[in-house]
Structures are given as structure tokens and as C-alpha cells.
Enzyme design. Sequence first.
Site, PDB file in Angstrom:
ATOM      1  N   CYS A   1       5.752  28.663  42.689  1.00 24.67           N
ATOM      2  CA  CYS A   1       5.037  28.187  41.663  1.00 24.67           C
ATOM      3  C   CYS A   1       4.095  29.265  41.085  1.00 24.67           C
ATOM      4  O   CYS A   1       3.177  29.738  41.821  1.00 24.67           O
ATOM      5  CB  CYS A   1       4.275  27.134  42.248  1.00 24.67           C
ATOM      6  SG  CYS A   1       2.991  26.452  40.975  1.00 24.67           S
TER       7      CYS A   1
ATOM      8  N   CYS B   1       0.485  28.198  40.588  1.00 24.42           N
ATOM      9  CA  CYS B   1       0.042  28.390  42.048  1.00 24.42           C
ATOM     10  C   CYS B   1      -0.531  29.498  42.412  1.00 24.42           C
ATOM     11  O   CYS B   1      -1.713  29.861  43.084  1.00 24.42           O
ATOM     12  CB  CYS B   1       0.922  27.690  43.106  1.00 24.42           C
ATOM     13  SG  CYS B   1       1.522  26.092  42.775  1.00 24.42           S
TER      14      CYS B   1
END
Length: 100
Positions: A23, A26
Site C-alpha cells: 500500500c 501506508c
Amino acid sequence: METFNEIISGDKPVLVDFYATWCAPCKAMTPIIDNIASEIDGKARILKIDIDKNQSAAANYKVQAVPTFIIFNKGEIVWRHAGAIDKATLLQQLRYFISK
């Protein structure tokens, strides 16, 4: 070694970062989370949970997007946010529960 439930039920607020290694948002949040950890200086705990390695925890807390941030206070969910977030807002939320 403490269990997840023991940690979130403790005396200190706990910020849990549900993330995934694949991600991009993230990854962008990682230095922000690290910076917040140094700023709060042990007044709260910060946990990072990889949703791919801990699917049951992600399912249990209904994590449908990453990153998802949840603040627990004495075992209760007191704040939740899905998606990237700016440092100031995240730190403000965490400090609110530290002061309680």
C-alpha cells in the site's frame, strides 16, 4: 509477551495502524507514525498491524481500507480513520486521549 487484547486494554491509549506492505499511502504514513511515536514519548502505545499477516484482526475490526487508524482507550475504540491523514490531525486525536 503481551497479547493484542492486553495491550489495547492497558492504561495508555493505543494507536493501531492497520497497513499493508503493498500500500503506497501506508508507506507514505510510516515516517509520520515514527515521528508521532517519538513526540508522544511513551505516553501512548503505537502498534502496526499488517492486514495480510493478521487477517483475523483486520476482519475483527472491520478494516476495509488501508491504512486504517484506530485509537483504543482501555479496550474501547474511541477514534477511527480510514485513509492517509496529516500528522497534526492524528497527533491531536492521540493527545486528546493521552490527556484523559
